[in-house]
Write a protein that holds these residues in place. Structure first.
Motif, PDB file in Angstrom:
ATOM      1  N   LEU A   1      21.150   0.488 -74.875  1.00  0.00           N
ATOM      2  CA  LEU A   1      21.206   0.846 -73.262  1.00  0.00           C
ATOM      3  C   LEU A   1      21.069   1.982 -73.038  1.00  0.00           C
ATOM      4  O   LEU A   1      20.280   2.265 -71.891  1.00  0.00           O
TER       5      LEU A   1
ATOM      6  N   ASN B   1      13.925  -6.254 -66.114  1.00  0.00           N
ATOM      7  CA  ASN B   1      15.468  -6.000 -66.833  1.00  0.00           C
ATOM      8  C   ASN B   1      15.886  -6.874 -67.829  1.00  0.00           C
ATOM      9  O   ASN B   1      15.795  -7.329 -68.607  1.00  0.00           O
TER      10      ASN B   1
ATOM     11  N   LEU C   1      17.726   3.000 -72.002  1.00  0.00           N
ATOM     12  CA  LEU C   1      17.046   3.428 -70.582  1.00  0.00           C
ATOM     13  C   LEU C   1      16.557   4.285 -69.739  1.00  0.00           C
ATOM     14  O   LEU C   1      15.725   4.064 -69.545  1.00  0.00           O
TER      15      LEU C   1
ATOM     16  N   LEU D   1      18.286 -10.283 -72.655  1.00  0.00           N
ATOM     17  CA  LEU D   1      18.882  -9.660 -73.416  1.00  0.00           C
ATOM     18  C   LEU D   1      19.136 -11.010 -73.504  1.00  0.00           C
ATOM     19  O   LEU D   1      19.736 -12.263 -74.227  1.00  0.00           O
ATOM     20  N   THR D   2      19.915 -11.070 -72.158  1.00  0.00           N
ATOM     21  CA  THR D   2      20.757 -12.906 -71.793  1.00  0.00           C
ATOM     22  C   THR D   2      19.865 -13.988 -72.047  1.00  0.00           C
ATOM     23  O   THR D   2      20.284 -14.656 -72.608  1.00  0.00           O
ATOM     24  N   ARG D   3      19.136 -14.140 -71.062  1.00  0.00           N
ATOM     25  CA  ARG D   3      18.108 -15.025 -71.982  1.00  0.00           C
ATOM     26  C   ARG D   3      17.187 -15.334 -72.639  1.00  0.00           C
ATOM     27  O   ARG D   3      16.270 -16.160 -72.906  1.00  0.00           O
TER      28      ARG D   3
ATOM     29  N   VAL E   1      18.716  -5.940 -69.151  1.00  0.00           N
ATOM     30  CA  VAL E   1      19.619  -6.923 -70.334  1.00  0.00           C
ATOM     31  C   VAL E   1      19.460  -8.500 -69.573  1.00  0.00           C
ATOM     32  O   VAL E   1      19.903  -9.108 -70.143  1.00  0.00           O
ATOM     33  N   ALA E   2      18.803  -9.057 -68.370  1.00  0.00           N
ATOM     34  CA  ALA E   2      18.751 -10.250 -68.401  1.00  0.00           C
ATOM     35  C   ALA E   2      17.678 -10.210 -69.309  1.00  0.00           C
ATOM     36  O   ALA E   2      17.807 -11.656 -69.661  1.00  0.00           O
TER      37      ALA E   2
END
Lengths: 142, 391
Positions: free
Chosen positions: A115, A95, A118, A100-102, A97-98
């Motif tokens: 984005l 994922n 996608l 990028l967050t992590r 977005v996840a």
């Protein structure tokens, strides 16, 4: 041991996908519309793939140009990740977005434009396993 | 009940709340171990003595005021941030203190970034590009709506590319947020209404977005409850510090919520209306919120029914869909009351948006990063339809 033995192996597998995508009449024009130079900078093994959807393609049967290895093109978007994360991403197992967050993927540049791509690349998640099978690379399928 | 495949909750900001706290937050400053603060604020706040109050507090805490940069305007630009950073560097600042609304706080984030890392602001456009903490930043909001005091996002206007650039990085999150409701007591009615609706929009969109989680849901729900209960009173009884306290807390709760689950189609349209037609952000959100809720209704019927209950609507005996529709109707009624009480606009035509510009606004909205987090795929024709109905 990661999925890819070395840089050459990385280009063979991911390059197999990009070469098909840049000729695909359904996906190619959608990516070309973004008008960006996107560089994927991979680690372990190190390598880089640059996708130029900003300038005219290098041949008439493609919608954009790809470069494997170092390129002088200045990227609008730089995506840095481990090669294994790149592999899992194109298999549709990550994922974005996840990731990028992590900080599994670091994106430098205009995020909204990234984005927005996608939905266009959604079909590639089904293409990549097929390409790996064609290349005899079934063993790195998840 | 379904849970997301992945979520994280991370709140690096120490949040302190108290009436009059902006006049003394020495205990919190001491922990930051800073000696020279660079203030980032807006000129008109001097007329209320707010930057002066904070500067006095800093000095009383043994922190020298290295400079006061009061040039912040709505939608700060790249050049302004770079100039502020240069001044902060020359002044030898080791921390940045934002005093003001969302624009001041976002500008301060950009200044803190450049003060710590050097270079040009555009070098840092992206997501999680930083690898180490910045010089500490303190955010003291003077409005109740932005939530920027607890978010990792800064949005800065780039006139060269005619777009807004997004800096998204957990190291941009302020180290300390000082919530002092007394600073909002003198907010004009219309700004109170608009910023309150901004907070409500943050909370509602955070609650239904694709990245929502049980943690962000809990915060968004409480923010919706507080705004629904207190916003009208904040407009009519602006001097009531208890009411202002509730709104300040709601705004920060919504900020933490949307910092995790992001916002959606309403913000996408509001950003475009702000960028192209200079519509005030909170007012754009207020006008577009009911349309955005309707757009997403099929994708999040149950959650919108819950939103209606958080708003205090008695939904007993109603189907989930009817409850959700009652919530949307409630937002329209709230907008209408705020129009009557505070002059909040209820149609885009009232704020000078030309009808012939709506197609361009819809096109720009489609490039906004918020659209990606919306629970339903966003289609340009339907965005245009919402803008036309809101005109």
């Amino acid at each position: 041991m990661g999925f890819f033995r070395d840089e050459e192996h990385l280009y063979r597998c991911l390059g197999g996908l990009f070469e098909k995508v840049r000729r695909d009449p359904a996906i190619g024009p959608k990516l070309a519309a973004a008008g960006l130079v996107i560089r994927f900078l991979y680690e372990e093994p190190d390598g880089q793939i640059t996708i130029d959807v900003k300038n005219p393609p290098d041949s008439s049967d493609t919608f954009f140009t790809t470069f494997y290895g170092k390129s002088d093109l200045e990227p609008d978007v730089l995506m840095t990740m481990k090669a294994d994360i790149g592999h899992r991403f194109w298999l549709g197992k990550i994922n974005l977005v996840a990731a990028l967050t992590r900080r599994q993927i670091v994106a430098k540049g205009p995020i909204p434009k990234i984005l927005k791509l996608l939905p266009a690349i959604q079909p590639t998640y089904a293409m990549y396993p097929e390409i790996l099978k064609e290349l005899g690379e079934d063993k790195i399928l998840l | 009940m379904e849970f997301p495949d992945f979520f994280q909750f991370h709140l690096p900001t120490r949040i302190v709340f108290g009436k009059g706290l902006s006049a003394d937050f020495s205990a919190e400053l001491a922990e930051l171990k800073v000696t020279r603060a660079f203030l980032v604020t807006e000129k008109f706040l001097h007329t209320l003595g707010i930057p002066e109050r904070v500067m006095t507090a800093l000095q009383a805490a043994g922190v020298a005021v290295a400079g006061c940069f009061d040039e912040v305007v709505p939608n700060s630009e790249v050049a302004l941030c770079e100039r502020g950073a240069e001044l902060a560097r020359k002044a030898g600042a080791d921390c940045v203190v934002a005093v003001g609304g969302g624009s001041s706080i976002d500008t301060a984030k950009a200044i803190a970034l450049l003060l710590s890392e050097g270079g040009r602001l555009l070098d840092y456009q992206g997501a999680q590009t930083l690898t180490r903490p910045l010089k500490p930043m303190v955010a003291i909001p003077t409005t109740a709506g932005t939530g920027s005091e607890v978010t990792m996002v800064a949005v800065i206007n780039d006139p060269e590319s005619e777009s807004k650039i997004s800096l998204v990085d957990r190291f941009l999150t302020p180290a300390l947020a000082v919530l002092d409701p007394e600073l909002t007591l003198t907010l004009p009615k219309r700004i109170t209404a608009a910023t309150g609706m901004d907070a409500l929009t943050h909370a509602v969109e955070a609650y239904v977005d694709i990245e929502s989680s049980p943690f962000s849901d809990a915060l968004a729900a409480q923010a919706i409850r507080l705004v629904s209960k207190l916003l009208l009173a904040a407009v009519t009884e602006g001097g009531d510090v208890e009411v202002r306290s509730g709104m300040q807390i709601a705004s920060t709760l919504a900020g933490v919520a949307f910092n995790h689950s992001m916002v959606g189609v309403v913000h996408g349209m509001a950003h475009a209306l702000g960028g192209m037609c200079h519509v005030v952000h909170g007012e754009a959100n207020a006008m577009m919120l009911p349309f955005g809720m309707e757009y997403n209704l099929d994708a999040r019927e149950r959650k919108f029914a819950e939103v209606a209950r958080f708003m205090g609507i008695d939904t007993r005996g109603l189907s989930e869909r009817d409850a959700a529709l009652a919530g949307i109707d409630h937002v329209r009624q709230l907008n209408q009351k705020l129009h009557e009480l505070a002059g909040l606009p209820t149609a885009l035509s009232q704020v000078g948006v030309p009808r012939d510009k709506l197609a361009s606004v819809a096109g720009l909205a489609m490039t906004d990063g918020s659209m990606f987090y919306n629970p339903r795929e966003v289609v340009e024709d339907e965005v245009l339809g919402m803008l036309e109905r809101a005109h």
